[in-house]
Design a protein around this motif. Structure first.
Motif, PDB file in Angstrom:
ATOM      1  N   HIS A  86      -0.026  -4.528  -6.438  1.00 37.61           N
ATOM      2  CA  HIS A  86       1.024  -4.443  -5.430  1.00 37.61           C
ATOM      3  C   HIS A  86       2.073  -3.436  -5.841  1.00 37.61           C
ATOM      4  O   HIS A  86       2.195  -3.068  -7.017  1.00 37.61           O
ATOM      5  CB  HIS A  86       1.670  -5.815  -5.181  1.00 37.61           C
ATOM      6  N   GLU A  87       2.813  -3.010  -4.853  1.00 33.66           N
ATOM      7  CA  GLU A  87       3.958  -2.129  -5.079  1.00 33.66           C
ATOM      8  C   GLU A  87       4.972  -2.380  -3.966  1.00 33.66           C
ATOM      9  O   GLU A  87       4.626  -2.341  -2.782  1.00 33.66           O
ATOM     10  CB  GLU A  87       3.546  -0.654  -5.094  1.00 33.66           C
ATOM     11  N   LEU A 113      -2.349   3.753  -3.142  1.00 38.03           N
ATOM     12  CA  LEU A 113      -1.743   3.011  -2.027  1.00 38.03           C
ATOM     13  C   LEU A 113      -2.531   3.196  -0.738  1.00 38.03           C
ATOM     14  O   LEU A 113      -2.384   2.396   0.196  1.00 38.03           O
ATOM     15  CB  LEU A 113      -0.296   3.450  -1.824  1.00 38.03           C
ATOM     16  N   LEU A 114      -3.374   4.231  -0.673  1.00 41.34           N
ATOM     17  CA  LEU A 114      -4.218   4.419   0.509  1.00 41.34           C
ATOM     18  C   LEU A 114      -5.353   3.396   0.549  1.00 41.34           C
ATOM     19  O   LEU A 114      -5.996   3.231   1.587  1.00 41.34           O
ATOM     20  CB  LEU A 114      -4.799   5.829   0.517  1.00 41.34           C
ATOM     21  N   PRO A 118      14.479  -5.734   6.562  1.00 43.17           N
ATOM     22  CA  PRO A 118      13.139  -5.153   6.671  1.00 43.17           C
ATOM     23  C   PRO A 118      12.631  -4.715   5.297  1.00 43.17           C
ATOM     24  O   PRO A 118      13.338  -4.053   4.535  1.00 43.17           O
ATOM     25  CB  PRO A 118      13.344  -3.969   7.617  1.00 43.17           C
ATOM     26  N   PHE A 119      11.401  -5.121   4.979  1.00 42.22           N
ATOM     27  CA  PHE A 119      10.867  -4.956   3.630  1.00 42.22           C
ATOM     28  C   PHE A 119       9.487  -4.326   3.719  1.00 42.22           C
ATOM     29  O   PHE A 119       8.650  -4.768   4.506  1.00 42.22           O
ATOM     30  CB  PHE A 119      10.783  -6.336   2.951  1.00 42.22           C
ATOM     31  N   GLN A 120       9.241  -3.303   2.903  1.00 40.80           N
ATOM     32  CA  GLN A 120       7.964  -2.589   2.914  1.00 40.80           C
ATOM     33  C   GLN A 120       7.282  -2.751   1.558  1.00 40.80           C
ATOM     34  O   GLN A 120       7.929  -2.667   0.511  1.00 40.80           O
ATOM     35  CB  GLN A 120       8.174  -1.108   3.192  1.00 40.80           C
ATOM     36  N   PRO A 130      10.458   3.331  -4.302  1.00 39.38           N
ATOM     37  CA  PRO A 130       9.345   2.462  -4.696  1.00 39.38           C
ATOM     38  C   PRO A 130       9.411   2.022  -6.149  1.00 39.38           C
ATOM     39  O   PRO A 130       9.867   2.758  -7.030  1.00 39.38           O
ATOM     40  CB  PRO A 130       8.114   3.341  -4.437  1.00 39.38           C
ATOM     41  N   LEU A 131       8.965   0.776  -6.372  1.00 38.31           N
ATOM     42  CA  LEU A 131       8.802   0.268  -7.729  1.00 38.31           C
ATOM     43  C   LEU A 131       7.473   0.760  -8.292  1.00 38.31           C
ATOM     44  O   LEU A 131       6.748   1.519  -7.649  1.00 38.31           O
ATOM     45  CB  LEU A 131       8.825  -1.264  -7.732  1.00 38.31           C
TER      46      LEU A 131
END
Length: 445
Positions: free
Chosen positions: A283-284, A261-262, A140-142, A92-93
């Motif tokens: 965002h992340e 993030l929740l 695929p990108f999350q 993660p960024l």
């Protein structure tokens, strides 16, 4: 058209193979981004006809009408209005927000007056522009983008169990006052509805918590992820939000901001799908490879999950607390029926609601339609298709042929050209029946 060389960016979260393979590079460090850029901090090089190299920003200043066009130059100045990147993340960024326009201008001038060097790690505002961005998935990108509805955020936090910070965030969402959080709200918050103020307080709790609050969080999130996967009644969005937080907590084990993030919309993009992120939206990016295009800005305000500087006060002043679904900027240039043998449109246009940029992602090959034998996957710019403006064309798979008023050439995988506005119409097609894929960045004029 002029050959353009991307600027590599080596960050710890980058991939060890994906961009290296695409651009034919061998590096011993992660390669996170490749910039096709006219930004003053990292301009790309143009290889002009006699073999000399010139920085893109310098070339534009020398002849703005030809390079970017009179209209673009009049509106944005003698600059490339967008910054086009390929990005590949294996961890993660940072949790981040891009500043809105007036905050970017004010912050830039504050740091200029304070004498903070432009390339200093403690610098938050490297230019005066609001930063809107869009990512188009190549794999695929999350990601996590913007805030979910408060009820969904509360359910996701409740799934973590009796964690003190999660409970505090739930109380904030339920309306518990927090004078410390209220003192950090922007002046515009006086007009916010109560739901936005509650969202701000809960997010503030996550990003200002001490690192000690993050100890043991990874195990709690992992347990919550397993429970969500095993309970059929748990909404999939909540399960995906927990999965995002779990991945972030694994990468940053003592960082309590993973709980933020929740509260945020989980985004899962298949190849060709996209999301637009306006300035101010938290965002992340979690994992994946994509094409990213944005306002010509390098402003990033970070709140967590990073070894870089966190600027929480400035981030909170730009934070958009309105819960909303992520924005899909996709429209089709050609309907799938134009190529009966194809299962997807040959080219897709991503046109977000900004004046600086758009992106096309297409494929070329030997599809034929109609009695005239036109290639169904031919894409043109100018009077018959995409507009004339400053363009960057990248071949990302196979082989692509392109032609403009300056000439014609074939691009191999990883090769790119800058097409000045003055070069006129751009034709993109297959090369002797070869298949290929391309990305075309442009202004929307």
């Amino acid at each position: 058209m002029i050959s353009i060389e991307p600027v590599p960016k080596h960050y710890a979260w980058g991939s060890h193979t994906r961009l290296q393979d695409l651009f034919g590079m061998e590096t011993g460090t992660p390669l996170a981004e490749m910039w096709f850029s006219g930004h003053a901090s990292s301009p790309s090089l143009l290889r002009i006809w006699d073999g000399r190299a010139i920085a893109l920003d310098e070339a534009i200043r020398t002849d703005p009408d030809f390079m970017v066009g009179p209209m673009s130059s009049h509106v944005f100045g003698p600059v490339l209005p967008y910054l086009f990147k390929l990005i590949s993340a294996c961890i993660p960024l940072s949790l981040q927000v891009h500043p809105v326009g007036f905050e970017a201008r004010a912050g830039y001038h504050r740091e200029q007056v304070a004498g903070v060097p432009a390339d200093a790690p403690e610098r938050s505002f490297r230019d005066m522009l609001a930063k809107h961005e869009m990512v188009v998935a190549l794999e695929p990108f999350q990601a996590a983008v913007g805030f979910m509805l408060p009820d969904l955020a509360a359910q996701a936090l409740a799934a973590v169990g009796e964690h003190p910070l999660a409970l505090r965030m739930m109380r904030a969402l339920a309306g518990e006052p927090d004078p410390l959080a209220d003192a950090m709200m922007p002046e515009a918050a006086i007009a916010w509805p109560p739901a936005h103020r509650r969202m701000f307080r809960a997010f503030h709790a996550a990003v200002t918590a001490q690192n000690s609050a993050g100890r043991g969080l990874s195990a709690l999130l992992e347990a919550a992820r397993l429970r969500a996967a095993s309970v059929g009644g748990v909404p999939s969005r909540i399960g995906m939000a927990i999965d995002n937080a779990c991945k972030a907590a694994r990468a940053f084990s003592d960082d309590p901001s993973a709980l933020a993030l929740l509260m945020m919309n989980p985004v899962r993009l298949d190849p060709g799908e996209a999301v637009f992120i306006p300035a101010g939206v938290p965002h992340e990016y979690i994992r994946g490879t994509g094409a990213e295009i944005m306002t010509n800005s390098d402003n990033v305000l970070r709140a967590g999950m990073t070894v870089k500087r966190r600027d929480i006060p400035n981030l909170l002043r730009s934070l958009d607390c309105q819960p909303s679904a992520p924005i899909d900027p996709q429209t089709c240039l050609q309907p799938p029926t134009s190529a009966p043998s194809a299962t997807v449109p040959s080219a897709t246009l991503y046109r977000p609601p900004v004046d600086e940029f758009m992106l096309a992602y297409g494929h070329v090959g030997d599809w034929r339609v109609g009695d005239a034998g036109l290639a169904a996957n031919e894409v043109v710019s100018g009077d018959a298709g995409l507009p004339q403006g400053p363009r960057v064309l990248l071949c990302c798979e196979g082989r692509v042929r392109c032609a403009d008023g300056m000439g014609e050439r074939a691009l191999e995988r990883g090769e790119a050209v800058f097409v000045p506005a003055g070069a006129g119409r751009l034709d993109i097609g297959s090369d002797a029946g070869a298949t290929g894929a391309y990305l075309l960045a442009s202004t929307p004029f």
